[in-house]
Write a protein that holds these residues in place. Structure first.
Motif, PDB file in Angstrom:
ATOM      1  N   LYS A 159      38.593  34.760  41.843  1.00  0.00           N
ATOM      2  CA  LYS A 159      39.725  33.770  41.931  1.00  0.00           C
ATOM      3  C   LYS A 159      39.328  32.737  43.148  1.00  0.00           C
ATOM      4  O   LYS A 159      39.740  32.743  44.165  1.00  0.00           O
ATOM      5  CB  LYS A 159      40.892  34.530  42.148  1.00  0.00           C
ATOM      6  CG  LYS A 159      41.158  35.338  41.217  1.00  0.00           C
ATOM      7  CD  LYS A 159      42.609  35.913  41.419  1.00  0.00           C
ATOM      8  CE  LYS A 159      42.701  36.874  42.027  1.00  0.00           C
ATOM      9  NZ  LYS A 159      44.065  37.612  42.167  1.00  0.00           N
TER      10      LYS A 159
ATOM     11  N   ASP B 233      43.870  40.691  35.997  1.00  0.00           N
ATOM     12  CA  ASP B 233      43.837  39.992  37.437  1.00  0.00           C
ATOM     13  C   ASP B 233      44.048  41.265  38.323  1.00  0.00           C
ATOM     14  O   ASP B 233      45.094  41.579  38.786  1.00  0.00           O
ATOM     15  CB  ASP B 233      45.252  39.224  37.634  1.00  0.00           C
ATOM     16  CG  ASP B 233      44.975  38.277  38.896  1.00  0.00           C
ATOM     17  OD1 ASP B 233      44.348  38.440  39.632  1.00  0.00           O
ATOM     18  OD2 ASP B 233      46.043  37.291  39.115  1.00  0.00           O
TER      19      ASP B 233
ATOM     20  N   ALA C 265      46.338  41.067  42.228  1.00  0.00           N
ATOM     21  CA  ALA C 265      46.992  39.886  41.758  1.00  0.00           C
ATOM     22  C   ALA C 265      48.052  39.329  42.744  1.00  0.00           C
ATOM     23  O   ALA C 265      48.492  38.211  42.703  1.00  0.00           O
ATOM     24  CB  ALA C 265      48.042  40.281  40.614  1.00  0.00           C
TER      25      ALA C 265
ATOM     26  N   SER D  16      46.745  34.421  43.395  1.00  0.00           N
ATOM     27  CA  SER D  16      47.455  34.333  42.099  1.00  0.00           C
ATOM     28  C   SER D  16      48.895  33.796  42.006  1.00  0.00           C
ATOM     29  O   SER D  16      49.424  33.025  41.401  1.00  0.00           O
ATOM     30  CB  SER D  16      47.444  35.487  41.381  1.00  0.00           C
ATOM     31  OG  SER D  16      46.239  35.758  41.050  1.00  0.00           O
TER      32      SER D  16
ATOM     33  N   ILE E 245      45.084  27.978  42.645  1.00  0.00           N
ATOM     34  CA  ILE E 245      44.525  29.352  42.063  1.00  0.00           C
ATOM     35  C   ILE E 245      45.716  29.429  40.701  1.00  0.00           C
ATOM     36  O   ILE E 245      45.490  29.912  39.666  1.00  0.00           O
ATOM     37  CB  ILE E 245      44.570  30.466  42.819  1.00  0.00           C
ATOM     38  CG1 ILE E 245      43.374  30.122  43.725  1.00  0.00           C
ATOM     39  CG2 ILE E 245      44.088  31.527  41.949  1.00  0.00           C
ATOM     40  CD1 ILE E 245      41.943  29.883  43.120  1.00  0.00           C
ATOM     41  N   ASN E 246      47.084  29.466  41.286  1.00  0.00           N
ATOM     42  CA  ASN E 246      48.091  29.662  40.074  1.00  0.00           C
ATOM     43  C   ASN E 246      47.851  28.848  39.139  1.00  0.00           C
ATOM     44  O   ASN E 246      47.851  28.846  37.866  1.00  0.00           O
ATOM     45  CB  ASN E 246      49.438  29.794  40.822  1.00  0.00           C
ATOM     46  CG  ASN E 246      50.599  29.916  39.954  1.00  0.00           C
ATOM     47  OD1 ASN E 246      50.905  29.045  39.223  1.00  0.00           O
ATOM     48  ND2 ASN E 246      51.056  31.031  39.758  1.00  0.00           N
TER      49      ASN E 246
ATOM     50  N   ILE F 118      44.942  29.452  36.880  1.00  0.00           N
ATOM     51  CA  ILE F 118      45.203  30.730  35.822  1.00  0.00           C
ATOM     52  C   ILE F 118      45.911  30.128  34.551  1.00  0.00           C
ATOM     53  O   ILE F 118      46.090  30.527  33.391  1.00  0.00           O
ATOM     54  CB  ILE F 118      45.798  31.754  36.622  1.00  0.00           C
ATOM     55  CG1 ILE F 118      44.744  32.343  37.831  1.00  0.00           C
ATOM     56  CG2 ILE F 118      46.311  32.988  35.704  1.00  0.00           C
ATOM     57  CD1 ILE F 118      45.185  33.470  38.526  1.00  0.00           C
TER      58      ILE F 118
ATOM     59  N   TYR G  74      48.241  38.649  29.906  1.00  0.00           N
ATOM     60  CA  TYR G  74      47.791  38.669  31.171  1.00  0.00           C
ATOM     61  C   TYR G  74      48.453  39.896  31.929  1.00  0.00           C
ATOM     62  O   TYR G  74      49.663  40.256  31.598  1.00  0.00           O
ATOM     63  CB  TYR G  74      48.398  37.550  31.971  1.00  0.00           C
ATOM     64  CG  TYR G  74      48.255  37.342  33.410  1.00  0.00           C
ATOM     65  CD1 TYR G  74      47.441  37.045  34.181  1.00  0.00           C
ATOM     66  CD2 TYR G  74      49.466  38.074  34.250  1.00  0.00           C
ATOM     67  CE1 TYR G  74      47.274  37.067  35.580  1.00  0.00           C
ATOM     68  CE2 TYR G  74      49.353  37.905  35.568  1.00  0.00           C
ATOM     69  CZ  TYR G  74      48.219  37.566  36.276  1.00  0.00           C
ATOM     70  OH  TYR G  74      48.139  37.461  37.680  1.00  0.00           O
TER      71      TYR G  74
ATOM     72  N   GLY H  50      48.570  41.692  35.563  1.00  0.00           N
ATOM     73  CA  GLY H  50      48.181  41.941  37.210  1.00  0.00           C
ATOM     74  C   GLY H  50      48.216  43.206  37.566  1.00  0.00           C
ATOM     75  O   GLY H  50      49.175  44.153  37.227  1.00  0.00           O
TER      76      GLY H  50
END
Length: 318
Positions: A245, A274, A277, A281, A295-296, A299, A311, A313
């Motif tokens: 990430k 993830d 997470a 994230s 990064i958020n 994604i 998804y 996490g």
């Protein structure tokens, strides 16, 4: 961290774990690891937190049965499980992994059964990859430290391939060592490796080979950011990627997938795992901006490439 420190730590853990286990002490592996860490710090001084975590992960993977507990689930009202009474037919990947845990890693039956139950609960909560409906499912798995989250998402990945997911992307933390470690474990416990020269089998390949082959676009040495030979790929086969990430890695992954989708005209159902997470994230941009943190945002952009997407996490830090 030097190879000398790593080997001394693992040898110390091995000797202490054997002694503690034979004497009937509770939690022998945890106690052995704690004493081995104390010895290493006394001899070599304090290690970086990242190095200590790496040693712990390797010791658990090599010596230990993880403490996996029964789990409970919380669902939103609109999350309707796509299977209820009867579980899907797991034809190859999960049965092979289940047998590997029992026969090669020697994990207790109740631990393996708990992994089976919890991964079924997660799988029924995400999308059915064989349906024709568009779906966007997102959820979080929360466990204690060393509660078996890697074994859990490894089981989930095996089941996901069995039920029809074609693309699985694992976001493996932010550092090279954790990404490489996760890649190695998944190659052994999902893909199953066979040395092309010696024919030596590792991981689940010790149980069975010859079934559906999973294509890996990343290796222990190289992820998307370092492998310049990847090029455009066909998306009609089961595919596994393990990436970091990082803001210089995820855009390359997004470009690769976007171009591959455009050329192949294949948009497979995707499962994104993830790991850690809580790291990067979460949108930490604050209330004073409409833009999510980097990064958020990446994604979200990755998920937007697909019509059928799930998804999940994983974290030990709520």
């Amino acid at each position: 961290m030097s190879q000398v420190i790593r080997e001394e730590y693992l040898v110390t853990v091995d000797n202490l774990y054997t002694a503690f286990k034979n004497s009937g002490i509770d939690n022998p592996l945890d106690l052995a690891m704690d004493k081995a860490k104390g010895k290493i710090i006394k001899t070599y001084g304090n290690l970086d937190t990242k190095d200590l975590e790496s040693l712990s992960l390797e010791a658990y993977s090599k010596y230990g049965s993880i403490n996996v507990r029964k789990a409970s689930s919380i669902r939103s009202k609109d999350n309707i499980p796509w299977f209820k009474d009867a579980n899907p037919t797991y034809s190859y990947f999960w049965p092979r992994y289940e047998k590997y845990l029992q026969e090669i890693k020697k994990w207790p039956l109740d631990t393996v059964e708990t992994i089976d139950d919890t991964t079924n609960d997660i799988l029924k909560s995400i999308g059915n990859p064989k349906s024709t409906e568009i779906f966007d499912k997102r959820g979080l798995v929360l466990g204690h430290v060393q509660s078996g989250k890697t074994a859990n998402f490894t089981g989930l990945i095996n089941k996901a391939f069995d039920v029809g997911y074609k693309l699985v992307i694992v976001l493996a933390g932010m550092h090279n060592d954790l990404r490489s470690q996760t890649q190695l474990r998944l190659e052994r416990e999902v893909v199953g490796t066979v040395d092309r020269i010696t024919g030596e089998k590792q991981g689940v390949a010790l149980i069975k080979t010859g079934g559906t082959q999973i294509e890996t676009w990343t290796t222990v040495q190289d992820d998307i950011s370092t492998n310049n030979a990847i090029g455009i790929k066909n998306l009609d086969k089961p595919i596994l990627l393990v990436v970091k990430k990082q803001k210089d890695v995820l855009p390359k992954l997004i470009d690769l997938l976007r171009n591959s989708i455009k050329i192949s005209e294949v948009r497979p159902p995707v499962l994104i795992i993830d790991d850690e997470a809580d790291q990067a994230s979460v949108d930490a941009s604050g209330k004073n901006t409409e833009e999510p943190s980097k990064i958020n945002q990446l994604i979200r952009e990755l998920l937007s490439l697909f019509k059928q997407k799930s998804y999940v996490g994983y974290t030990a830090t709520p």
